[in-house]
Design a protein around this motif. Structure first.
Motif, mmCIF file in Angstrom:
data_model
loop_
_atom_site.group_PDB
_atom_site.id
_atom_site.type_symbol
_atom_site.label_atom_id
_atom_site.label_comp_id
_atom_site.label_asym_id
_atom_site.label_seq_id
_atom_site.Cartn_x
_atom_site.Cartn_y
_atom_site.Cartn_z
ATOM 1 N N ASN A 27 6.547 14.670 1.493
ATOM 2 C CA ASN A 27 7.431 13.879 0.634
ATOM 3 C C ASN A 27 6.571 12.715 0.162
ATOM 4 O O ASN A 27 6.232 11.836 0.951
ATOM 5 C CB ASN A 27 8.635 13.344 1.416
ATOM 6 N N PHE A 28 6.164 12.748 -1.097
ATOM 7 C CA PHE A 28 5.209 11.754 -1.593
ATOM 8 C C PHE A 28 5.938 10.552 -2.181
ATOM 9 O O PHE A 28 6.985 10.692 -2.824
ATOM 10 C CB PHE A 28 4.289 12.383 -2.646
ATOM 11 N N LEU A 29 5.346 9.396 -2.027
ATOM 12 C CA LEU A 29 5.953 8.163 -2.540
ATOM 13 C C LEU A 29 5.860 8.104 -4.060
ATOM 14 O O LEU A 29 4.812 8.416 -4.653
ATOM 15 C CB LEU A 29 5.243 6.949 -1.935
ATOM 16 N N ILE A 30 6.957 7.698 -4.693
ATOM 17 C CA ILE A 30 6.934 7.550 -6.167
ATOM 18 C C ILE A 30 7.360 6.133 -6.586
ATOM 19 O O ILE A 30 7.714 5.909 -7.738
ATOM 20 C CB ILE A 30 7.832 8.610 -6.868
ATOM 21 N N ASN A 31 7.327 5.215 -5.636
ATOM 22 C CA ASN A 31 7.656 3.828 -5.953
ATOM 23 C C ASN A 31 6.452 2.975 -5.560
ATOM 24 O O ASN A 31 6.186 2.764 -4.379
ATOM 25 C CB ASN A 31 8.915 3.427 -5.164
ATOM 26 N N GLY A 190 15.327 7.970 -2.371
ATOM 27 C CA GLY A 190 14.938 8.157 -3.779
ATOM 28 C C GLY A 190 13.530 7.674 -4.098
ATOM 29 O O GLY A 190 13.046 7.868 -5.214
ATOM 30 N N SER A 191 12.849 7.080 -3.117
ATOM 31 C CA SER A 191 11.478 6.606 -3.356
ATOM 32 C C SER A 191 10.447 7.704 -3.140
ATOM 33 O O SER A 191 9.238 7.451 -3.206
ATOM 34 C CB SER A 191 11.143 5.447 -2.395
ATOM 35 N N PHE A 192 10.930 8.927 -2.836
ATOM 36 C CA PHE A 192 10.012 10.044 -2.548
ATOM 37 C C PHE A 192 10.288 11.238 -3.444
ATOM 38 O O PHE A 192 11.410 11.437 -3.900
ATOM 39 C CB PHE A 192 10.213 10.542 -1.105
ATOM 40 N N VAL A 193 9.248 12.049 -3.617
ATOM 41 C CA VAL A 193 9.448 13.361 -4.221
ATOM 42 C C VAL A 193 8.803 14.406 -3.309
ATOM 43 O O VAL A 193 7.671 14.194 -2.867
ATOM 44 C CB VAL A 193 8.864 13.417 -5.661
ATOM 45 N N PRO A 194 9.492 15.506 -2.994
ATOM 46 C CA PRO A 194 10.940 15.668 -3.137
ATOM 47 C C PRO A 194 11.673 14.640 -2.267
ATOM 48 O O PRO A 194 11.126 14.217 -1.238
ATOM 49 C CB PRO A 194 11.175 17.097 -2.643
ATOM 50 N N ALA A 195 12.895 14.272 -2.684
ATOM 51 C CA ALA A 195 13.639 13.260 -1.932
ATOM 52 C C ALA A 195 14.138 13.862 -0.624
ATOM 53 O O ALA A 195 14.763 14.917 -0.631
ATOM 54 C CB ALA A 195 14.807 12.753 -2.762
ATOM 55 N N PRO A 196 13.830 13.203 0.501
ATOM 56 C CA PRO A 196 14.386 13.700 1.776
ATOM 57 C C PRO A 196 15.890 13.422 1.836
ATOM 58 O O PRO A 196 16.425 12.737 0.972
ATOM 59 C CB PRO A 196 13.635 12.890 2.833
ATOM 60 N N LYS A 197 16.543 13.927 2.880
ATOM 61 C CA LYS A 197 18.002 13.760 2.980
ATOM 62 C C LYS A 197 18.396 12.366 3.445
ATOM 63 O O LYS A 197 19.507 11.924 3.206
ATOM 64 C CB LYS A 197 18.585 14.797 3.947
ATOM 65 N N VAL A 198 17.465 11.696 4.119
ATOM 66 C CA VAL A 198 17.821 10.395 4.709
ATOM 67 C C VAL A 198 16.828 9.306 4.292
ATOM 68 O O VAL A 198 15.711 9.606 3.845
ATOM 69 C CB VAL A 198 17.846 10.475 6.261
ATOM 70 N N ASP A 199 17.268 8.064 4.458
ATOM 71 C CA ASP A 199 16.392 6.934 4.159
ATOM 72 C C ASP A 199 15.332 6.783 5.250
ATOM 73 O O ASP A 199 15.447 7.368 6.328
ATOM 74 C CB ASP A 199 17.214 5.642 4.071
ATOM 75 N N SER A 200 14.333 5.991 4.936
ATOM 76 C CA SER A 200 13.234 5.767 5.885
ATOM 77 C C SER A 200 13.080 4.280 6.160
ATOM 78 O O SER A 200 13.731 3.453 5.510
ATOM 79 C CB SER A 200 11.923 6.276 5.288
ATOM 80 N N ALA A 201 12.210 3.965 7.084
ATOM 81 C CA ALA A 201 11.886 2.559 7.337
ATOM 82 C C ALA A 201 10.450 2.476 7.824
ATOM 83 O O ALA A 201 9.911 3.441 8.374
ATOM 84 C CB ALA A 201 12.832 1.974 8.380
ATOM 85 N N VAL A 202 9.850 1.324 7.595
ATOM 86 C CA VAL A 202 8.476 1.105 8.044
ATOM 87 C C VAL A 202 8.522 0.273 9.323
ATOM 88 O O VAL A 202 9.213 -0.742 9.385
ATOM 89 C CB VAL A 202 7.654 0.382 6.951
ATOM 90 N N VAL A 203 7.800 0.748 10.312
ATOM 91 C CA VAL A 203 7.763 0.071 11.615
ATOM 92 C C VAL A 203 6.313 -0.272 11.937
ATOM 93 O O VAL A 203 5.415 0.549 11.733
ATOM 94 C CB VAL A 203 8.329 0.997 12.722
ATOM 95 N N ARG A 204 6.118 -1.487 12.414
ATOM 96 C CA ARG A 204 4.762 -1.857 12.858
ATOM 97 C C ARG A 204 4.767 -2.067 14.370
ATOM 98 O O ARG A 204 5.603 -2.793 14.899
ATOM 99 C CB ARG A 204 4.297 -3.127 12.140
ATOM 100 N N ILE A 205 3.830 -1.395 15.010
ATOM 101 C CA ILE A 205 3.679 -1.538 16.468
ATOM 102 C C ILE A 205 2.397 -2.337 16.710
ATOM 103 O O ILE A 205 1.320 -1.926 16.263
ATOM 104 C CB ILE A 205 3.553 -0.152 17.146
ATOM 105 N N ASP A 206 2.527 -3.464 17.374
ATOM 106 C CA ASP A 206 1.341 -4.239 17.751
ATOM 107 C C ASP A 206 1.021 -3.922 19.198
ATOM 108 O O ASP A 206 1.861 -4.101 20.083
ATOM 109 C CB ASP A 206 1.594 -5.738 17.551
#
Ligand code: SAM
Length: 284
Positions: A27-31, A190-206
């Motif tokens: 699922n590639f980013l388009i934003n 909607g920020s991906f193609v093809p659009a996955p079914k659910v939203d995502s989030a970015v997590v940073r682990i230190d």
């Protein structure tokens, strides 16, 4: 070249004669803003090596290459390698390796390319294999400064959940042994193609530069956590006794009591530190 532009993505893929491969979680980013924001927040030192997993056609890789000294990207899909050679041709600080991150000798890769730089991981992870990749990175023994990953929203919630919350799981407790996680931002489907079914989030682990917890037996500590969450409905005492019948319930209850925990407590209420202490009391 705007590598987040849908027409550009379609064009470079068509030229290479390839299509999206679902089995690789493509699922590639388009934003364009998203890879910029991820790259901005994935490491503190521009003099870093960034290990990227799954560059796709290179939209995040490019932003990483603009900000950090060296980028090493491991991509499983052979068909994307000639595409990446073109889309990233202007960067001499990027190395693309065709391989499966689950099979890659990550320590050897870091030894070869980091030249003493601090090393961080940055990836828009394929969803089919998120947790195994995270576990592999954490357990690799490589001294990463941080690991920043885009994952499904519900996985993000799990990674950052405090003990006692319903999202708190085995991965949260294990992760706490290695470092601390925070959710950076949400990314809509909607920020991906093809659009996955659910939203995502970015997590940073230190990651902790040196371990802050010291289980006597690391494998047992991990197994204890596994047992606690495999049998979530059971009390921790029963779950541990079911998995390790040689550890009597009375001994478990005693150990819990000495840690100030109720003998009828469930595993999901224990912090990483509690699990370390309990494993140290119960280890042979
Ligand atoms: N980084 C690109 C982006 O943000 O648009 C693509 C992200 S896509 C969600 C996941 C990428 O990981 C794909 O390019 C896929 O081929 C690659 N991939 C999947 N499994 C992999 C594995 N085991 N090892 C390395 N790369 C993998």
């Amino acid at each position: 070249m705007d590598l987040c532009n849908l027409s550009v993505i379609r064009e470079v893929m068509a030229e290479a004669g390839i299509t999206f491969r679902k089995e690789f979680g493509q699922n590639f980013l388009i934003n364009r803003i998203i890879p910029e924001d991820i790259a901005d927040s994935c490491a503190d030192d521009e003099n870093s090596m960034i290990l990227e997993i799954g560059p796709g056609i290179g939209c995040l890789t490019k932003e990483l290459a603009l900000r950090y000294k060296r980028v090493v990207a491991v991509e499983i899909d052979k068909g994307l390698i000639p595409v990446l050679a073109k889309t990233l041709a202007e960067f001499d600080n990027v190395t693309v390796i065709n391989g499966d991150i689950m099979e890659t000798d990550i320590q050897a890769l870091v030894d070869e390319y980091s030249e003493g730089m601090s090393v961080s991981v940055c990836a828009n992870l394929p969803y089919y294999i998120t947790t195994p990749i995270l576990m592999r990175l954490l357990e690799s023994g490589v001294k990463f400064s941080s690991i920043t990953v885009m994952v499904q929203n519900e996985v993000a919630a799990r990674l950052v959940a405090p003990a006692g919350k319903s999202d708190y799981g085995a991965i949260t407790a294990v992760l706490g042994y290695y470092g601390t996680a925070r959710r950076l931002f949400k990314v809509t489907a909607g920020s991906f193609v093809p659009a996955p079914k659910v939203d995502s989030a970015v997590v940073r682990i230190d990651l902790y530069p040196t371990p802050i917890y010291h289980p006597k037996d690391e494998a047992f500590f991990r197994d204890l956590i596994k047992a606690a969450f495999e049998m979530r409905r059971k009390t921790l005492t029963n779950a541990i006794n079911a998995k390790f019948p040689h550890i009597e319930k009375g001994r478990i209850a005693e150990a819990l009591k000495s840690l100030g925990l109720d003998e009828s407590i469930r595993g999901e209420r224990l912090t990483t530190e509690d699990f370390v202490n309990l494993s140290n009391l119960l280890a042979k």
